[in-house]
Motif scaffolding. Structure first.
Motif, PDB file in Angstrom:
ATOM      1  N   GLY A 155     -56.676  48.318  -1.387  1.00 44.11           N
ATOM      2  CA  GLY A 155     -55.750  49.047  -0.527  1.00 44.11           C
ATOM      3  C   GLY A 155     -56.249  50.447  -0.202  1.00 44.11           C
ATOM      4  O   GLY A 155     -56.165  50.894   0.952  1.00 44.11           O
ATOM      5  N   ARG A 156     -56.772  51.138  -1.225  1.00 42.66           N
ATOM      6  CA  ARG A 156     -57.281  52.493  -0.983  1.00 42.66           C
ATOM      7  C   ARG A 156     -58.483  52.480  -0.047  1.00 42.66           C
ATOM      8  O   ARG A 156     -58.584  53.288   0.884  1.00 42.66           O
ATOM      9  CB  ARG A 156     -57.654  53.138  -2.313  1.00 42.66           C
ATOM     10  N   LEU A 157     -59.414  51.578  -0.321  1.00 43.54           N
ATOM     11  CA  LEU A 157     -60.612  51.513   0.516  1.00 43.54           C
ATOM     12  C   LEU A 157     -60.266  51.122   1.946  1.00 43.54           C
ATOM     13  O   LEU A 157     -60.848  51.648   2.913  1.00 43.54           O
ATOM     14  CB  LEU A 157     -61.613  50.521  -0.082  1.00 43.54           C
ATOM     15  N   GLN A 158     -59.326  50.197   2.095  1.00 48.24           N
ATOM     16  CA  GLN A 158     -58.918  49.813   3.438  1.00 48.24           C
ATOM     17  C   GLN A 158     -58.246  50.980   4.157  1.00 48.24           C
ATOM     18  O   GLN A 158     -58.471  51.212   5.355  1.00 48.24           O
ATOM     19  CB  GLN A 158     -57.963  48.620   3.369  1.00 48.24           C
ATOM     20  N   GLY A 159     -57.420  51.738   3.402  1.00 45.76           N
ATOM     21  CA  GLY A 159     -56.784  52.902   3.996  1.00 45.76           C
ATOM     22  C   GLY A 159     -57.795  53.961   4.408  1.00 45.76           C
ATOM     23  O   GLY A 159     -57.658  54.587   5.473  1.00 45.76           O
ATOM     24  N   LEU A 160     -58.822  54.173   3.574  1.00 40.91           N
ATOM     25  CA  LEU A 160     -59.864  55.136   3.944  1.00 40.91           C
ATOM     26  C   LEU A 160     -60.641  54.658   5.164  1.00 40.91           C
ATOM     27  O   LEU A 160     -60.972  55.442   6.054  1.00 40.91           O
ATOM     28  CB  LEU A 160     -60.818  55.330   2.758  1.00 40.91           C
ATOM     29  N   GLY A 163     -58.590  55.160   8.266  1.00 42.88           N
ATOM     30  CA  GLY A 163     -58.157  56.521   8.517  1.00 42.88           C
ATOM     31  C   GLY A 163     -56.752  56.832   8.061  1.00 42.88           C
ATOM     32  O   GLY A 163     -56.199  57.883   8.410  1.00 42.88           O
ATOM     33  N   VAL A 164     -56.139  55.951   7.309  1.00 42.25           N
ATOM     34  CA  VAL A 164     -54.780  56.201   6.804  1.00 42.25           C
ATOM     35  C   VAL A 164     -54.802  57.302   5.751  1.00 42.25           C
ATOM     36  O   VAL A 164     -53.912  58.152   5.699  1.00 42.25           O
ATOM     37  CB  VAL A 164     -54.173  54.905   6.228  1.00 42.25           C
ATOM     38  N   PHE A 165     -55.831  57.276   4.883  1.00 45.26           N
ATOM     39  CA  PHE A 165     -55.985  58.290   3.847  1.00 45.26           C
ATOM     40  C   PHE A 165     -57.103  59.240   4.224  1.00 45.26           C
ATOM     41  O   PHE A 165     -58.104  58.846   4.852  1.00 45.26           O
ATOM     42  CB  PHE A 165     -56.302  57.650   2.496  1.00 45.26           C
ATOM     43  N   THR A 166     -56.926  60.481   3.819  1.00 52.60           N
ATOM     44  CA  THR A 166     -57.964  61.477   4.050  1.00 52.60           C
ATOM     45  C   THR A 166     -59.039  61.336   2.971  1.00 52.60           C
ATOM     46  O   THR A 166     -58.712  61.336   1.775  1.00 52.60           O
ATOM     47  CB  THR A 166     -57.384  62.903   3.996  1.00 52.60           C
ATOM     48  N   PRO A 167     -60.298  61.207   3.342  1.00 54.97           N
ATOM     49  CA  PRO A 167     -61.368  61.033   2.340  1.00 54.97           C
ATOM     50  C   PRO A 167     -61.693  62.351   1.636  1.00 54.97           C
ATOM     51  O   PRO A 167     -62.753  62.964   1.853  1.00 54.97           O
ATOM     52  CB  PRO A 167     -62.549  60.537   3.176  1.00 54.97           C
ATOM     53  N   ASP A 168     -60.767  62.796   0.777  1.00 63.20           N
ATOM     54  CA  ASP A 168     -60.993  64.037   0.046  1.00 63.20           C
ATOM     55  C   ASP A 168     -61.294  63.724  -1.425  1.00 63.20           C
ATOM     56  O   ASP A 168     -61.350  62.569  -1.855  1.00 63.20           O
ATOM     57  CB  ASP A 168     -59.779  64.962   0.166  1.00 63.20           C
ATOM     58  N   GLU A 169     -61.474  64.789  -2.199  1.00 62.98           N
ATOM     59  CA  GLU A 169     -61.867  64.628  -3.600  1.00 62.98           C
ATOM     60  C   GLU A 169     -60.826  63.873  -4.405  1.00 62.98           C
ATOM     61  O   GLU A 169     -61.153  63.041  -5.265  1.00 62.98           O
ATOM     62  CB  GLU A 169     -62.111  66.008  -4.217  1.00 62.98           C
TER      63      GLU A 169
END
Length: 353
Positions: A155-160, A163-169
């Protein structure tokens, strides 16, 4: 019982033996009287030494009766032998077809070898059934434990990717945490499977175990403090014979177990090398382990209802790893109540110095 196979062979053997014994008795009897009449005629001067018709009837009837009796006894013996053998053969065929509930009848216990064969087959079937059930349980448990972190990662990788999640630290650290959790789960599974098969490598050497324990507690101290726990050490400074890497792994599992489930307070870590044994204890102040769950605490994937309902995570493998490492050292792990909490102990033998 039909005269075929082993039963036929036993009946024929018994009949042949009876017939041969009868012939042997008759032949030796006639031989004796022939020699006696030839060399000692004075002692055998009666004219009627030859067999009469009634004697022939007696001889033939006794021979037939002996043969019939031997066949009957042979059939009885064959039945006693074949009942457990046929039962084992039928059980093997059923097991080969996938029926693991098949068991053999031992039959007459006086035939110890045949009864032992049936008992051995039943023990083998019990073991096979137990292993099959355990394999099914392990497959389901592993799938269940892997599903959550894999789903979160996907889910996280798909969101990244979308563009759903911001690829931050922070996102990368969450992903890294999930990967580390998977790595721990895989390592725990590997240790338990190696221990179950007897291939868990242990490199025994003289170790400053007190220093190893201090190092582990120091590394884990921040996690303990975040859970409101404080480590209290009581360490024997004498060296111990062990595999320091595996003992560190076991201690980390015990401390992580305390971090997840123990109430805030002291966590006492005690090390003793005495009486030909090394003892490593981790004791908390509560809430303790339910009495009905205590015998299962070191079983893989077993968690108490309270632990499941607490939502504090954990795969149920940590204490199983502890027990596996203890057994690999030739010792054992135990859990006992201590005040309002629980005491987990590893103990393994130490050679005389």
């Amino acid at each position: 019982m039909r005269l075929e196979g082993l039963s036929r062979q036993i009946a024929l053997s018994m009949a042949t033996m009876a017939f041969c014994v009868t012939v042997l008795v008759v032949v030796t009897g006639f031989t004796f009287y022939y020699v006696a009449m030839t060399y000692w005629p004075v002692q055998f001067d009666a004219p009627g030494w030859k067999m009469t018709a009634p004697e022939w009837v007696w001889l033939i009837s006794s021979t037939v009766a002996g043969l019939a009796l031997s066949v009957v006894m042979g059939l009885r013996l064959a039945r006693r032998i074949l009942v457990p053998l046929n039962s084992v053969a039928a059980g093997i065929r059923r097991v080969a077809q996938g029926d693991l509930d098949a068991r053999a009848a031992a039959g007459d216990r006086s035939l110890r070898e045949a009864a032992a064969l049936a008992d051995d087959f039943n023990a083998l079937a019990d073991q096979l059934q137990r292993m099959t059930k355990e394999q099914a349980f392990w497959n389901a448990a592993i799938a269940h434990e892997l599903r959550t972190p894999v789903t979160v990662l996907r889910g996280r990788l798909q969101g990244l990717a979308e563009g759903v999640f911001t690829p931050d630290e922070s996102q990368f650290r969450r992903l890294l945490g999930q990967v580390e959790g998977l790595a721990h789960l895989i390592e725990d599974l590997r240790v338990i499977s190696l221990a179950e098969s007897g291939h868990l490598d242990i490199e025994m050497r003289n170790t400053d175990l007190a220093a190893e324990v201090r190092a582990v507690v120091e590394v884990f101290d921040d996690a303990l403090q975040a859970a409101g726990l404080q480590a209290a050490l009581d360490l024997d400074e004498r060296p111990a014979l062990c595999d320091p890497v595996r003992i560190r792994q076991a201690l980390l599992a015990l401390l992580d177990n305390a971090r997840r489930y123990a109430q805030p307070g002291l966590v006492r870590v005690q090390l003793r090398v005495e009486g030909g044994q090394c003892r490593l204890r981790v004791e908390d102040e509560g809430p303790g382990i339910p009495g009905d769950f205590a015998p299962h605490v070191f079983e893989a994937f077993r968690r108490s209802d309270a632990a499941r309902q607490s939502g504090k995570g954990g795969s149920g493998l940590g204490l199983a790893v502890v027990a596996a490492i203890a057994r690999a050292h030739g010792g054992e792990a135990s859990c006992s109540p201590a005040g309002g909490g629980s005491r987990f102990e590893l103990r393994w033998p130490q050679p005389a110095r």
